[in-house]
Each structure stands twice: as structure tokens, then as C-alpha cells.
Design a protein around this motif. Structure first.
Motif, PDB file in Angstrom:
ATOM      1  N   THR A 203      71.764 100.446  62.242  1.00 48.85           N
ATOM      2  CA  THR A 203      70.857  99.953  61.623  1.00 48.85           C
ATOM      3  C   THR A 203      70.484 101.193  60.596  1.00 48.85           C
ATOM      4  O   THR A 203      69.597 100.242  59.945  1.00 48.85           O
ATOM      5  CB  THR A 203      68.875 100.062  62.352  1.00 48.85           C
ATOM      6  OG1 THR A 203      69.181  99.207  63.535  1.00 48.85           O
ATOM      7  CG2 THR A 203      68.282  99.688  61.603  1.00 48.85           C
ATOM      8  N   MET A 204      70.616 102.591  61.108  1.00 52.19           N
ATOM      9  CA  MET A 204      70.267 103.290  60.024  1.00 52.19           C
ATOM     10  C   MET A 204      71.620 103.803  59.193  1.00 52.19           C
ATOM     11  O   MET A 204      71.543 104.366  58.079  1.00 52.19           O
ATOM     12  CB  MET A 204      69.717 104.697  60.792  1.00 52.19           C
ATOM     13  CG  MET A 204      68.176 104.463  61.349  1.00 52.19           C
ATOM     14  SD  MET A 204      68.381 105.515  61.973  1.00 52.19           S
ATOM     15  CE  MET A 204      67.564 107.161  60.951  1.00 52.19           C
ATOM     16  N   SER A 205      73.039 104.210  59.490  1.00 53.73           N
ATOM     17  CA  SER A 205      73.864 104.936  59.117  1.00 53.73           C
ATOM     18  C   SER A 205      74.697 103.574  57.390  1.00 53.73           C
ATOM     19  O   SER A 205      75.009 102.647  57.949  1.00 53.73           O
ATOM     20  CB  SER A 205      74.745 104.407  60.425  1.00 53.73           C
ATOM     21  OG  SER A 205      74.196 105.251  61.424  1.00 53.73           O
ATOM     22  N   ASP A 206      75.329 105.136  56.790  1.00 50.79           N
ATOM     23  CA  ASP A 206      76.427 104.872  56.387  1.00 50.79           C
ATOM     24  C   ASP A 206      77.639 104.532  56.870  1.00 50.79           C
ATOM     25  O   ASP A 206      77.927 103.307  56.794  1.00 50.79           O
ATOM     26  CB  ASP A 206      76.784 105.458  54.961  1.00 50.79           C
ATOM     27  CG  ASP A 206      75.711 105.362  54.006  1.00 50.79           C
ATOM     28  OD1 ASP A 206      74.784 104.437  53.860  1.00 50.79           O
ATOM     29  OD2 ASP A 206      75.319 106.335  53.395  1.00 50.79           O
ATOM     30  N   ARG A 207      77.639 104.855  57.972  1.00 47.42           N
ATOM     31  CA  ARG A 207      79.182 105.349  58.819  1.00 47.42           C
ATOM     32  C   ARG A 207      78.933 105.888  60.367  1.00 47.42           C
ATOM     33  O   ARG A 207      77.529 106.391  60.430  1.00 47.42           O
ATOM     34  CB  ARG A 207      80.387 106.204  58.205  1.00 47.42           C
ATOM     35  CG  ARG A 207      80.706 105.864  57.311  1.00 47.42           C
ATOM     36  CD  ARG A 207      82.181 106.411  57.027  1.00 47.42           C
ATOM     37  NE  ARG A 207      82.260 107.222  56.484  1.00 47.42           N
ATOM     38  CZ  ARG A 207      82.920 108.637  56.785  1.00 47.42           C
ATOM     39  NH1 ARG A 207      84.878 108.016  56.962  1.00 47.42           N
ATOM     40  NH2 ARG A 207      83.152 110.054  56.440  1.00 47.42           N
ATOM     41  N   VAL A 208      79.716 105.437  60.590  1.00 48.82           N
ATOM     42  CA  VAL A 208      79.151 105.531  62.376  1.00 48.82           C
ATOM     43  C   VAL A 208      80.042 105.677  63.123  1.00 48.82           C
ATOM     44  O   VAL A 208      81.542 105.513  62.967  1.00 48.82           O
ATOM     45  CB  VAL A 208      78.517 103.998  63.111  1.00 48.82           C
ATOM     46  CG1 VAL A 208      78.665 104.422  64.780  1.00 48.82           C
ATOM     47  CG2 VAL A 208      77.521 103.537  62.455  1.00 48.82           C
ATOM     48  N   ALA A 209      80.560 107.228  63.799  1.00 47.58           N
ATOM     49  CA  ALA A 209      81.137 107.439  64.350  1.00 47.58           C
ATOM     50  C   ALA A 209      81.252 107.612  66.264  1.00 47.58           C
ATOM     51  O   ALA A 209      79.921 107.949  66.476  1.00 47.58           O
ATOM     52  CB  ALA A 209      81.756 108.966  64.678  1.00 47.58           C
ATOM     53  N   VAL A 210      81.544 106.721  66.945  1.00 44.36           N
ATOM     54  CA  VAL A 210      81.449 106.130  68.364  1.00 44.36           C
ATOM     55  C   VAL A 210      82.015 107.225  69.455  1.00 44.36           C
ATOM     56  O   VAL A 210      83.783 107.476  68.737  1.00 44.36           O
ATOM     57  CB  VAL A 210      81.768 105.044  68.724  1.00 44.36           C
ATOM     58  CG1 VAL A 210      81.574 104.617  70.138  1.00 44.36           C
ATOM     59  CG2 VAL A 210      81.379 103.677  67.494  1.00 44.36           C
ATOM     60  N   MET A 211      81.520 108.290  70.037  1.00 44.23           N
ATOM     61  CA  MET A 211      82.244 109.058  70.760  1.00 44.23           C
ATOM     62  C   MET A 211      82.452 108.861  71.876  1.00 44.23           C
ATOM     63  O   MET A 211      81.476 108.216  72.335  1.00 44.23           O
ATOM     64  CB  MET A 211      81.616 110.285  71.086  1.00 44.23           C
ATOM     65  CG  MET A 211      81.362 111.322  68.804  1.00 44.23           C
ATOM     66  SD  MET A 211      80.934 112.859  68.497  1.00 44.23           S
ATOM     67  CE  MET A 211      81.316 114.051  69.733  1.00 44.23           C
ATOM     68  N   ARG A 212      83.057 109.370  73.019  1.00 47.33           N
ATOM     69  CA  ARG A 212      82.979 108.838  74.478  1.00 47.33           C
ATOM     70  C   ARG A 212      84.165 110.242  74.783  1.00 47.33           C
ATOM     71  O   ARG A 212      85.447 110.567  74.521  1.00 47.33           O
ATOM     72  CB  ARG A 212      84.249 108.061  75.112  1.00 47.33           C
ATOM     73  CG  ARG A 212      84.685 107.813  76.044  1.00 47.33           C
ATOM     74  CD  ARG A 212      84.972 106.396  76.398  1.00 47.33           C
ATOM     75  NE  ARG A 212      85.644 106.951  77.424  1.00 47.33           N
ATOM     76  CZ  ARG A 212      86.158 105.833  78.349  1.00 47.33           C
ATOM     77  NH1 ARG A 212      87.525 105.576  77.736  1.00 47.33           N
ATOM     78  NH2 ARG A 212      86.437 106.001  79.799  1.00 47.33           N
ATOM     79  N   SER A 213      83.610 111.144  75.424  1.00 48.66           N
ATOM     80  CA  SER A 213      84.711 112.019  76.372  1.00 48.66           C
ATOM     81  C   SER A 213      85.118 113.350  75.352  1.00 48.66           C
ATOM     82  O   SER A 213      86.041 113.144  75.724  1.00 48.66           O
ATOM     83  CB  SER A 213      85.571 112.125  77.455  1.00 48.66           C
ATOM     84  OG  SER A 213      84.944 110.451  78.192  1.00 48.66           O
ATOM     85  N   GLY A 214      84.424 113.868  74.521  1.00 46.81           N
ATOM     86  CA  GLY A 214      84.788 114.276  73.439  1.00 46.81           C
ATOM     87  C   GLY A 214      85.231 114.465  71.576  1.00 46.81           C
ATOM     88  O   GLY A 214      86.205 115.175  71.610  1.00 46.81           O
TER      89      GLY A 214
END
Ligand SMILES: Nc1ncnc2c1ncn2[C@@H]1O[C@H](COP(=O)(O)OP(=O)(O)O)[C@@H](O)[C@H]1O
Ligand SMILES: [Mg+2]
Length: 363
Positions: A203-214
Motif C-alpha cells: 500500500t505505502m511503498s514506492d519500492r519494496v525489498a523482500v527479505m529472508r534470512s539476512g
């Protein structure tokens, strides 16, 4: 990313004293005035990355460049970066205005100018006239706004927000999401926002970084991440429901539900194991009598969800979730069709549904 880079995170690793690797070499460029969200499950390293940017944690290796300069040696107060923490950490013995003016007062800035800035900040966060209120008399959402005003008054170029809406109930949370977005636009400040809530991130972001295990698994606009997840983990985390182990027969032809489907993807090789994501709204059910060449399924459940119907359709071992404005009764035989452009093909990973099943581990 559009515009100039303000922050450049390069190969940042954090290995804690106990040997645990919290960040395994993260790289990310963030633009001026951008709203970037770090999204991932609890424990994936979001707070650790934010602490590195804010100066509260020193990376084991890597660089963090702010307008081209490596800021890792600088203490937090020498960075033009402010943080709004998960718990707002307001001063309960000070009133709203005194909380907001805390930074300028500490620096012995001109009282009159500060008072003017406090009014401006309270206006910006929608708390005009709340100057003399006690912190304890405010709702959670209002306290959140005070914490944001207190950070914004320092005119940071970058604001770090660590799950700032986590303590709010759903309705207030939704309101604050829109508010934060507005504040970010009006202030022109770069926001780096942390959440484990995919809807909030999208909803909020211009871009999203999806993270997993560092690690950052995927970086993109909300639409990219939603429509074109590149791995089963990302697809699952952002709420995709149909992730099917499949085989790429050759370019633009993929096999699942025991049938070859034309698709638009290429470059996966021939007869290569892949995963396929189908959005529930992209699976179209046709009557059994329809002449189209498509796999047959049986409707196992039907729920009215307000805007659409939600159906579960079994096809052999697989059960598909289907959203449609058209209801099909339970027990009905249907043909399952998907348009080529609605089939999202992904490389196999350790999160693939069949791999997880074999290992017996479900996250
Ligand atoms: N000081 C520390 N020493 C050892 N491990 C830590 C320390 N701080 C955090 N961790 C671990 O690092 C991982 C990432 O933590 P964190 O960045 O807080 O995750 P998130 O904010 O995504 O929930 C977690 O497994 C956490 O237990
Ligand atoms: Mg955290």
C-alpha cells in the motif's frame, strides 16, 4: 528507482558475536524522496539493517554511502538520519510540544524559532492544537504522530521507521498508513519503513525489498512484486495462494495440472523443474461442456466474500483457490483455464512447495 541516490548500501554483512549471520551481504540503493519498505518475516534482519543505517550497529563488513560518503564511522547524531522506533519512546513527563522540541532544545536552538517549527510539525502530523496535552492522555495513533513530529523537526533527509504501526489496531493502522504516505510526500523526506505486513508494504511503498534470512530476495515496485514474484518464498509471503510445482517444457510452454499451458516466459531451459504462481482472480472456470482444451476439476467449496466468490477446485493432487464474480456450485465439474500472460513462472528454490513437503518443514 527515479532521481538521485541518497543512500547506497553495499554488501553489508552483520555477524554477531555468537557467530550468527544476521545480514549476509545486503546491497540496496535508495533514492531521494523515495518510500522504500523492508518487508520480511520476524528475524530476517530488518531491524539490524535499519540499525546499521541509523548508526546503532556497526556492520562486520560492507559500506553505507550517504550522498557518496561512507558514514559507517559516524555516530548516529552526526548522520542526517532520524529513527522512529517500534516503541515510540516518548517522554511521559513532558507534554506534546516539549516532546517534539526535544532535539532542538538539546541543541539550544532559538526558542521562538523552535516554537514555530513545533506548530508546523504538529500541523503536518494532524495534531494542531495538541501542544499542551499530556502524553498519557493521547491514543496510540496520536502518540505515533508525536513520535514522527519529534523526528521530523530535526529536518532529517532520511527517516527510518521500524514497524511504527505494529501497536495499533487494524482500522487505526490503515488510517496511519495513508497519513504516513501523505507526510512523506509533503515533507519530501526519504522514508525507509520496516514491516512484516505485506499489505502495508504494498500500500505505502514506492519500492519494496523482500527479505529472508539476512538477504534481499527481490526488490521492486509493489506491482512488480505482486505480479511477478521471482521465487516461491516471495510469492507466498505477499499472499499468493496457488504455487504449483511445474515443468518448463520449453520456452513459452509450461506443464502443470497434467497439461501443457502456453505462457510468456522463456529462458528456463527444456524440461526444467520450475514453480508457477496463479492468482486466484486469474483462474477462469468454464463449464465442463465448453469445447476448450483444458484440465477438469471439481468444485470442493464455495464461499461468498462480498465482492467475489471464493472457490476451491480440486484437480488431481492439486487444489486451486479461485476468485470469481460467478459462482460454481460444490460438486460441479469445471474446466480450468488461465491466460498465458497470467502464468508467472519462477525458478525452483528451497522454499518451493514440493521441496518443503519432502523436507517435511512448513514455514
Ligand atoms: N545482538 C545480537 N546477537 C545475536 N543475534 C542477534 C542480535 N540481535 C539480533 N540478533 C538476531 O538476528 C536476527 C535478525 O534480527 P532482527 O534484525 O531484529 O530481525 P527482524 O527485525 O527482521 O525481526 C534474529 O535472528 C535475531 O535473533
Ligand atoms: Mg525488527
Amino acid at each position: 528507482m527515479e532521481g538521485n541516490t541518497i543512500l547506497s548500501i553495499r554488501n553489508v554483512r552483520v555477524v554477531f558475536e555468537d557467530g550468527f549471520t544476521a545480514l549476509g551481504g545486503v546491497s540496496l540503493d535508495i533514492g531521494e524522496n523515495e518510500f522504500v519498505t523492508l518487508l520480511g518475516p520476524s528475524g530476517c534482519g530488518k531491524t539490524t539493517l535499519l540499525r546499521c543505517i541509523g548508526g546503532f550497529e556497526k556492520p562486520t563488513s560492507g559500506e553505507i554511502l550517504y550522498k557518496g560518503e561512507n558514514i559507517i564511522p559516524l555516530p548516529p547524531y552526526k548522520r542526517n538520519i532520524n529513527t522512529v522506533f517500534q516503541r515510540y519512546a516518548l517522554f511521559p513527563h513532558l507534554n506534546v510540544a516539549q516532546n517534539v522540541s526535544f532535539g532542538p532544545d538539546l541543541r539550544h536552538e532559538d526558542k521562538k524559532a523552535t516554537a514555530k517549527r513545533v506548530s508546523e510539525m504538529l500541523e503536518l502530523v494532524g495534531l494542531a492544537g495538541f501542544d499542551k496535552r499530556r502524553i498519557a492522555s493521547l491514543s496510540g495513533g496520536q502518540q505515533q504522530r508525536v513520535a514522527i513530529a519529534r523526528a521530523l523537526i530535526n529536518s532529517p533527509d532520511v527517516l527510518l521507521l521500524d514497524e511504527p504501526l505494529g501497536a495499533l489496531d487494524l482500522k487505526l493502522r490503515r488510517e496511519m498508513q495513508l497519513e504516513l504516505k501523505r507526510i512523506q510526500r509533503e515533507s519530501g523526506i526519504t522514508f525507509i519503513f520496516v514491516t512484516h505486513d505485506q499489505e502495508e508494504a504494498l500500500t505505502m511503498s514506492d519500492r519494496v525489498a523482500v527479505m529472508r534470512s539476512g538477504e534481499i530476495l527481490q526488490l521492486g515496485t509493489p506491482v512488480d512484486i505482486y505480479n511477478e514474484p521471482q521465487s516461491a518464498f516471495v510469492a507466498d509471503f505477499i499472499g499468493a495462494s496457488n504455487i504449483l510445482p511445474s515443468t518448463m517444457v520449453r520456452d513459452r510452454l509450461v506443464h502443470f495440472l497434467n497439461v501443457d499451458f502456453p505462457c510468456v516466459d522463456a529462458g528456463f531451459g527444456e524440461n526444467a523443474p520450475v514453480d508457477v504462481v496463479l492468482r486466484p482472480e486469474d483462474v477462469k472456470l468454464k463449464p465442463e461442456t465448453d469445447p476448450v482444451d483444458a484440465p477438469l476439476g471439481v468444485v470442493e467449496s464455495l464461499l461468498f466474500k462480498g465482492v467475489h466468490y471464493e472457490m476451491k477446485v480440486r484437480c488431481g493432487q492439486d487444489v486451486l483457490l479461485v476468485h470469481s464474480t460467478h459462482a460454481r456450485e460444490v460438486g460441479m465439474h469445471v474446466k480450468i483455464t488461465v491466460a498465458p500472460e497470467d502464468i508467472q513462472v519462477m525458478h525452483k528454490s528451497d522454499f518451493s512447495p514440493d521441496v518443503r513437503k519432502r523436507e517435511g518443514s512448513v514455514q
